[in-house]
Design a protein around this motif. Structure first.
Motif, PDB file in Angstrom:
ATOM      1  N   ARG A 124       0.843  -1.197   0.000  1.00 12.59           N
ATOM      2  CA  ARG A 124       0.000   0.000   0.000  1.00 12.59           C
ATOM      3  C   ARG A 124       0.881   1.251   0.000  1.00 12.59           C
ATOM      4  NH1 ARG A 124      -5.424  -0.758   1.452  1.00 12.59           N
ATOM      5  NH2 ARG A 124      -5.900  -2.885   2.124  1.00 12.59           N
ATOM      6  N   SER A 125       0.488   2.214  -0.762  1.00 14.63           N
ATOM      7  CA  SER A 125       1.238   3.466  -0.822  1.00 14.63           C
ATOM      8  C   SER A 125       1.206   4.147   0.544  1.00 14.63           C
ATOM      9  CB  SER A 125       0.627   4.397  -1.879  1.00 14.63           C
ATOM     10  OG  SER A 125       1.358   5.592  -1.970  1.00 14.63           O
ATOM     11  N   PHE A 162       5.270  -1.718   4.535  1.00 17.03           N
ATOM     12  CA  PHE A 162       5.231  -3.023   5.194  1.00 17.03           C
ATOM     13  C   PHE A 162       3.838  -3.656   5.150  1.00 17.03           C
ATOM     14  CE2 PHE A 162       8.633  -0.601   7.210  1.00 17.03           C
ATOM     15  CZ  PHE A 162       9.694  -1.462   7.037  1.00 17.03           C
ATOM     16  N   GLU A 163       2.889  -3.006   4.519  1.00 15.88           N
ATOM     17  CA  GLU A 163       1.515  -3.515   4.513  1.00 15.88           C
ATOM     18  C   GLU A 163       1.158  -4.023   3.125  1.00 15.88           C
ATOM     19  OE1 GLU A 163      -3.054  -2.156   5.656  1.00 15.88           O
ATOM     20  OE2 GLU A 163      -1.378  -0.758   5.898  1.00 15.88           O
ATOM     21  N   ASN A 164       0.737  -5.292   3.051  1.00 21.65           N
ATOM     22  CA  ASN A 164       0.352  -5.883   1.766  1.00 21.65           C
ATOM     23  C   ASN A 164      -0.949  -5.277   1.263  1.00 21.65           C
ATOM     24  OD1 ASN A 164       2.545  -7.589   1.713  1.00 21.65           O
ATOM     25  ND2 ASN A 164       1.471  -9.271   2.733  1.00 21.65           N
ATOM     26  N   VAL A 165      -1.165  -5.459  -0.030  1.00 23.21           N
ATOM     27  CA  VAL A 165      -2.399  -4.978  -0.650  1.00 23.21           C
ATOM     28  C   VAL A 165      -3.596  -5.778  -0.151  1.00 23.21           C
ATOM     29  CG1 VAL A 165      -3.622  -4.753  -2.856  1.00 23.21           C
ATOM     30  CG2 VAL A 165      -1.216  -4.117  -2.685  1.00 23.21           C
ATOM     31  N   VAL A 166      -3.361  -7.049   0.122  1.00 24.53           N
ATOM     32  CA  VAL A 166      -4.438  -7.939   0.563  1.00 24.53           C
ATOM     33  C   VAL A 166      -4.499  -7.941   2.084  1.00 24.53           C
ATOM     34  CG1 VAL A 166      -5.235 -10.342   0.613  1.00 24.53           C
ATOM     35  CG2 VAL A 166      -4.264  -9.384  -1.472  1.00 24.53           C
ATOM     36  N   GLN A 170      20.511 -14.517  -9.580  1.00 27.32           N
ATOM     37  CA  GLN A 170      19.409 -15.105 -10.345  1.00 27.32           C
ATOM     38  C   GLN A 170      18.055 -14.539  -9.949  1.00 27.32           C
ATOM     39  OE1 GLN A 170      20.789 -19.533 -10.039  1.00 27.32           O
ATOM     40  NE2 GLN A 170      19.287 -19.401 -11.691  1.00 27.32           N
ATOM     41  N   VAL A 171      17.972 -14.018  -8.747  1.00 21.66           N
ATOM     42  CA  VAL A 171      16.693 -13.533  -8.231  1.00 21.66           C
ATOM     43  C   VAL A 171      16.795 -12.050  -7.912  1.00 21.66           C
ATOM     44  CG1 VAL A 171      14.934 -13.785  -6.440  1.00 21.66           C
ATOM     45  CG2 VAL A 171      16.176 -15.798  -7.273  1.00 21.66           C
ATOM     46  N   SER A 172      15.877 -11.268  -8.445  1.00 17.25           N
ATOM     47  CA  SER A 172      15.823  -9.832  -8.134  1.00 17.25           C
ATOM     48  C   SER A 172      14.521  -9.525  -7.414  1.00 17.25           C
ATOM     49  CB  SER A 172      15.938  -9.000  -9.412  1.00 17.25           C
ATOM     50  OG  SER A 172      14.848  -9.281 -10.286  1.00 17.25           O
ATOM     51  N   TYR A 173      14.604  -8.595  -6.471  1.00 14.62           N
ATOM     52  CA  TYR A 173      13.464  -8.236  -5.637  1.00 14.62           C
ATOM     53  C   TYR A 173      13.052  -6.798  -5.930  1.00 14.62           C
ATOM     54  CZ  TYR A 173      10.760  -7.156  -1.413  1.00 14.62           C
ATOM     55  OH  TYR A 173       9.782  -6.761  -0.533  1.00 14.62           O
ATOM     56  N   GLN A 174      11.741  -6.586  -6.136  1.00 18.44           N
ATOM     57  CA  GLN A 174      11.220  -5.243  -6.378  1.00 18.44           C
ATOM     58  C   GLN A 174       9.983  -5.030  -5.516  1.00 18.44           C
ATOM     59  OE1 GLN A 174      10.410  -4.622 -10.558  1.00 18.44           O
ATOM     60  NE2 GLN A 174      12.344  -5.583 -11.204  1.00 18.44           N
ATOM     61  N   GLU A 175       9.743  -3.776  -5.173  1.00 18.93           N
ATOM     62  CA  GLU A 175       8.514  -3.419  -4.469  1.00 18.93           C
ATOM     63  C   GLU A 175       7.768  -2.385  -5.281  1.00 18.93           C
ATOM     64  OE1 GLU A 175       8.997  -2.222  -0.443  1.00 18.93           O
ATOM     65  OE2 GLU A 175       9.524  -4.231   0.262  1.00 18.93           O
ATOM     66  N   ALA A 176       6.445  -2.571  -5.355  1.00 21.38           N
ATOM     67  CA  ALA A 176       5.595  -1.638  -6.094  1.00 21.38           C
ATOM     68  C   ALA A 176       4.548  -1.080  -5.140  1.00 21.38           C
ATOM     69  CB  ALA A 176       4.929  -2.350  -7.266  1.00 21.38           C
ATOM     70  N   GLU A 177       4.637   0.230  -4.870  1.00 26.78           N
ATOM     71  CA  GLU A 177       3.653   0.867  -4.002  1.00 26.78           C
ATOM     72  C   GLU A 177       2.466   1.309  -4.845  1.00 26.78           C
ATOM     73  OE1 GLU A 177       5.084   3.914  -1.446  1.00 26.78           O
ATOM     74  OE2 GLU A 177       6.822   2.776  -0.776  1.00 26.78           O
ATOM     75  N   VAL A 178       1.283   0.915  -4.428  1.00 25.39           N
ATOM     76  CA  VAL A 178       0.054   1.237  -5.172  1.00 25.39           C
ATOM     77  C   VAL A 178      -0.986   1.774  -4.196  1.00 25.39           C
ATOM     78  CG1 VAL A 178       0.429  -0.472  -6.993  1.00 25.39           C
ATOM     79  CG2 VAL A 178      -0.776  -1.140  -4.929  1.00 25.39           C
ATOM     80  N   VAL A 212      -1.985  -0.805  -9.983  1.00 25.17           N
ATOM     81  CA  VAL A 212      -1.699  -2.236 -10.154  1.00 25.17           C
ATOM     82  C   VAL A 212      -1.704  -2.594 -11.635  1.00 25.17           C
ATOM     83  CG1 VAL A 212      -2.508  -4.574  -9.661  1.00 25.17           C
ATOM     84  CG2 VAL A 212      -2.688  -2.804  -7.903  1.00 25.17           C
ATOM     85  N   LEU A 213      -2.699  -2.080 -12.342  1.00 27.08           N
ATOM     86  CA  LEU A 213      -2.824  -2.370 -13.767  1.00 27.08           C
ATOM     87  C   LEU A 213      -1.618  -1.853 -14.540  1.00 27.08           C
ATOM     88  CD1 LEU A 213      -4.841  -3.618 -15.775  1.00 27.08           C
ATOM     89  CD2 LEU A 213      -5.775  -1.333 -16.119  1.00 27.08           C
ATOM     90  N   GLU A 214      -1.106  -0.703 -14.149  1.00 27.03           N
ATOM     91  CA  GLU A 214       0.045  -0.119 -14.833  1.00 27.03           C
ATOM     92  C   GLU A 214       1.287  -0.985 -14.639  1.00 27.03           C
ATOM     93  OE1 GLU A 214       2.609   4.063 -14.798  1.00 27.03           O
ATOM     94  OE2 GLU A 214       0.664   3.944 -13.763  1.00 27.03           O
ATOM     95  N   VAL A 215       1.466  -1.512 -13.428  1.00 24.92           N
ATOM     96  CA  VAL A 215       2.623  -2.375 -13.166  1.00 24.92           C
ATOM     97  C   VAL A 215       2.525  -3.658 -13.977  1.00 24.92           C
ATOM     98  CG1 VAL A 215       3.834  -3.710 -11.411  1.00 24.92           C
ATOM     99  CG2 VAL A 215       2.955  -1.436 -10.852  1.00 24.92           C
ATOM    100  N   ILE A 216       1.318  -4.235 -14.007  1.00 23.39           N
ATOM    101  CA  ILE A 216       1.133  -5.494 -14.738  1.00 23.39           C
ATOM    102  C   ILE A 216       1.391  -5.292 -16.227  1.00 23.39           C
ATOM    103  CG2 ILE A 216      -0.583  -7.213 -15.436  1.00 23.39           C
ATOM    104  CD1 ILE A 216      -1.826  -6.954 -12.675  1.00 23.39           C
ATOM    105  N   LYS A 217       0.911  -4.187 -16.787  1.00 20.31           N
ATOM    106  CA  LYS A 217       1.103  -3.942 -18.223  1.00 20.31           C
ATOM    107  C   LYS A 217       2.566  -3.648 -18.552  1.00 20.31           C
ATOM    108  CE  LYS A 217      -3.448  -2.561 -19.812  1.00 20.31           C
ATOM    109  NZ  LYS A 217      -4.236  -1.563 -20.567  1.00 20.31           N
ATOM    110  N   SER A 218       3.306  -3.151 -17.581  1.00 18.83           N
ATOM    111  CA  SER A 218       4.726  -2.855 -17.822  1.00 18.83           C
ATOM    112  C   SER A 218       5.566  -4.117 -17.964  1.00 18.83           C
ATOM    113  CB  SER A 218       5.281  -1.990 -16.676  1.00 18.83           C
ATOM    114  OG  SER A 218       5.343  -2.752 -15.472  1.00 18.83           O
ATOM    115  N   LEU A 219       4.974  -5.267 -17.579  1.00 16.48           N
ATOM    116  CA  LEU A 219       5.710  -6.526 -17.722  1.00 16.48           C
ATOM    117  C   LEU A 219       6.003  -6.822 -19.176  1.00 16.48           C
ATOM    118  CD1 LEU A 219       3.715  -8.757 -15.182  1.00 16.48           C
ATOM    119  CD2 LEU A 219       5.837  -7.510 -14.775  1.00 16.48           C
TER     120      LEU A 219
END
Length: 792
Positions: A661-662, A666-670, A696-704, A710-717
């Motif tokens: 959450r923006s 530390f708080e999940n969207v769900v 091999q593994v990269s970690y990212q956080e997306a504040e929404v 959320v839709l913008e992050v998904i489309k950026s994939l």
């Protein structure tokens, strides 16, 4: 003199030319002519049957009860009590046409049943089915016969009733396979454990029944006729069977071999079989074998299933079941007159024999099942199924009445018992037997709760060869090792067509490779090649399931439970083709929903959006890019656990995106329970600690803060990844609920999964939507049951 009057009373004078009416205005009475009279009768039968079916179906009544009661209402027990109305609508001279039509419909129906029967079921029957099939005939036969003996000894019975009771004993002892197959199909338990056992047992019981009848017929013929007549009759029947078995069947098999697999059989072959059917019916009548029995025997020699058996059933089924069979059942009701029951002694004696046979059949079913430790509830359910009455019992009753072996009063008494038993049994079975109750696992079967060196047990469902490529790609990057190999069960699911019994069998490899392999063999060959190239890493077991779409999930869930599967992979119900074309199967959608609801383990729905027609690549890709979308909740944790296993594969490069959450990193969207939030934090912390310095593994956080983010992050994939992984359920999330209007998926993929396969999401990236196990014995919330497995 009275005898002459009786004979004259049965003579009906009619004109052979009275077929079509010239019309009411010309002065003709349309009901005096065969065609309009038949059309009115069929119309009334259809209307009354459908009305009763709509009223009785909510009460759990099968169609046969509605059809018989429709005839009862139209017959002398209700509307037909008005003699004038009955003589106009169902006149004696017009009944012969309706009777002939109903017998012809019954002949075609029995032929269909013969075609659908796979006689190999008898050879493959388990000891359990064999014991039930034999006892379910001989126990009621013995008890009912002993009851009749006692009645003859201590009760004064009329000779007419004594002669009838011997027939009633055999009739009540039978459990006819055609009736059981229809009953199981209506209850939608054809491919359940009890459904398969009932099918096999009823065939064994039928063999016992027809063996007794054949011996009785031969002895009766030998006693009443000369040896020459007896030998001639039996020899003709034997010759008839030989001609079909060694003359007609080889020709049919030749026609089938000329048809490539997956292609429809030529119409000329179907036409020839139908003409042969009519010839067989005529031949049966000529040699003294009923046309119905003759056509059934012919049907047994026609191979079931595609291409020929399925084509015949497809062409005949609607015509027979909708138009020709309702008159057969209705005529049974028309011949029934409740006011003819005047001798209560007859009623009591016949119902006593019926009750004793019912008890005997119940005992004969339950006893062997208890020895095999089948739960009493299931054993009693099977006993009720084996007691159900159907079309064959009605056919025998009609035959008894037609041959004057049974009076109208006795016929009515027996028909009432058929309706009552079937009407009571059907709703009871629905209440007592629920196949899905068997699929509740006794322990957690999830990836997250699996130990590090456990076998990874996967059940992959395949509908066609188009599903193979995506499944193999997923398996190759699932990191099979000698310490934690993949135990793969491949289940090829096909629709039940042209068969009466469902099939779930292990694939038996041929000694010599076939030059024309079936579709199942082609699919299994690919997976067996994968096993050969990954020796000691992947073990493959192949199965084929043939069942109706509506109950196909029973095969999936029962096999998953038997094999202690951790993950079921099912293909998405949409398939992307070239030229932006999408093929949709709503039957597969229904299957996926049922699997998600009733599965004993975790489930992954695999969406293959690759539109290229490529060969099946068994080689491991040099680089496989995976992205995991984490919003929070049990399903996302399960997807992350699977991704963690993949991340150890040297060819996999993984990106982990956590949505928060923006304003609160530390708080999940769900949302969810406190326990769920603790488990989310625990698995994220352990994952970050393990892969903090991993290349091999990269970690990212997306504040929404809203759904659009959320839709913008998904489309950026875009097209940067080969596989997107996400959980299915995201409860208590106002942000994701804002996106529900963007997807038309109803519960199969969840909100995020629905967005990833939406038409406006332009990508050829595969998607795996994961649902963690939802059913665990004794727990309403499986998430609370065990501790989290640590990621090592």
């Amino acid at each position: 003199m009275s005898k002459e009057k009786a004979l004259r009373a049965n003579v009906v004078c009619t004109s052979f030319n009275q077929i079509n009416s010239k019309g009411f205005y010309i002065g003709d009475d349309p009901l005096d002519y065969a065609v309009p009279s038949l059309l009115l009768q069929l119309s009334l039968i259809s209307i009354f049957t459908r009305i009763l079916q709509s009223l009785l179906k909510p009460l759990g009544q099968p169609l046969i009860v509605s059809q018989i009661l429709g005839g009862v209402i139209l017959g002398p027990s209700a509307i037909g009590k008005n003699g004038e109305l009955s003589s106009k609508v169902f006149p004696t001279k017009g009944r012969s046409v309706l009777d002939t039509l109903s017998v012809f419909g019954f002949m075609l129906f029995i032929f269909q049943i013969g075609v659908k029967i796979d006689l190999s079921i008898v050879l493959k029957s388990s000891k359990k089915a064999l014991a039930v099939g034999i006892l379910v005939f001989f126990v009621p036969f013995g008890l009912a016969s002993f009851t009749v003996f006692l009645l003859e000894k201590f009760v004064s019975l009329d000779p007419e009733l004594i002669m009838l009771l011997s027939r009633v004993v055999i009739l009540q002892s039978m459990t006819a396979y055609p009736g059981i197959a229809c009953f199981l199909d209506e209850l939608k338990i054809l491919n359940s454990e009890m459904g398969r056992l009932a099918s096999s047992s009823s065939i064994i019981c039928d063999i016992c029944h027809w063996t007794i009848l054949s011996l009785k017929y031969a002895l009766g013929l030998a006693k009443a006729k000369s040896a020459r007549v007896t030998l001639g009759s039996l020899g003709s029947i034997g010759l008839y069977i030989i001609v079909i078995a060694f003359g007609i069947r080889p020709a049919i098999m030749w026609a089938i071999r000329q048809t490539p697999e997956g292609k429809p059989i030529k119409n000329v072959y179907v036409l020839i079989v139908l003409v042969l059917l009519l010839w067989c019916g005529f031949t049966g009548e000529v040699i003294g074998l009923s046309s119905i029995v003759a056509c059934f025997l012919f049907g047994l020699f026609v191979p079931d299933g595609p291409p020929l058996g399925a084509a015949i059933v497809e062409r005949l089924d609607c015509f027979v079941s909708v138009l020709l069979m309702p008159p057969f059942f209705t005529i049974c009701g028309l011949q029934m007159n409740v006011f003819s029951i005047v001798r209560l002694k007859y009623l009591g004696v016949l119902q006593l024999v019926v009750l004793v046979a019912f008890i005997g059949k119940t005992v004969g079913t339950i006893l062997p099942l208890l020895l095999w430790r089948v739960p009493l509830r299931d054993a009693f359910s099977l006993a009720l199924i084996m007691n159900s009455k159907g079309i064959m019992e009605l056919a025998f009753l009609n035959d008894f009445k037609k041959n004057k072996d049974m009076s109208e009063e006795n016929y009515t008494i027996m028909l009432i018992s058929v309706v009552v038993i079937t009407g009571v049994v059907s709703p009871l079975v629905k209440v007592l037997y629920d196949p899905s109750s068997k699929y509740i696992a006794y322990k957690r079967r999830t990836i997250m709760h699996s130990r590090e060196k456990d076998e990874f047990r996967i059940l992959a469902c395949i509908h066609s060869q188009e599903n193979v490529r995506a499944v193999i790609s997923l398996l190759q990057v699932s990191n099979p090792t000698k310490e934690s190999c993949i135990n793969l069960v491949v289940l090829h699911l096909t629709k039940l067509t042209g068969r009466a019994s469902s099939v779930l069998i292990a694939h038996q490899k041929r000694d010599r490779p076939s030059t024309n392999p079936t579709q199942s063999e082609r699919i299994f060959n690919i997976f067996e090649k994968l096993e050969q190239q990954n020796s000691d890493l992947i073990m493959v077991h192949c199965y084929k399931g043939v069942s109706p779409y509506v109950t196909m999930h029973n095969d999936v869930c029962s096999l998953a439970l038997e094999k202690r599967t951790t993950l079921i992979i099912v293909p998405f119900h949409k398939h992307w083709m070239c030229e932006k074309r999408i093929e949709t199967s709503y039957a597969y959608r229904h299957l996926n929903k049922n699997v998600l609801e009733k599965s004993p383990c975790s489930v992954g729905i695999l969406i293959d959006r690759c539109k290229k027609k490529s060969r099946y690549a068994i080689t491991v890709p040099s680089l496989y890019r995976v992205v995991v979308l984490f919003f929070g909740g049990a399903d996302d944790r399960e997807a992350l656990s699977y991704a963690e296993r993949m991340s150890k594969h040297p060819s996999v490069k993984m990106t982990f995106i956590r949505f928060t959450r923006s304003g609160n990193a530390f708080e999940n969207v769900v949302g969810g329970s406190e326990r769920s939030k603790v488990l989310d934090s625990q698995i994220l912390n352990e994952f970050n600690l393990q892969y903090l310095h991993s290349e091999q593994v990269s970690y990212q956080e997306a504040e929404v803060k809203r759904g659009a983010d959320v839709l913008e992050v998904i489309k950026s994939l875009g097209r940067f990844y080969d596989l997107v992984m996400v959980g299915k359920r995201h409860v208590d999330s106002p942000i994701l609920l804002q996106l529900t209007k963007r997807t038309d998926e109803d519960g199969e993929l969840g909100i995020v999964g629905g967005i990833l396969v939406a038409s406006d999401f332009e990508s050829e990236t595969s998607v795996l939507v994961v649902q963690q196990q939802t059913r665990l014995w004794g727990l309403h919330d499986p998430e609370e049951s065990t501790h989290l497995r640590r990621i090592n």
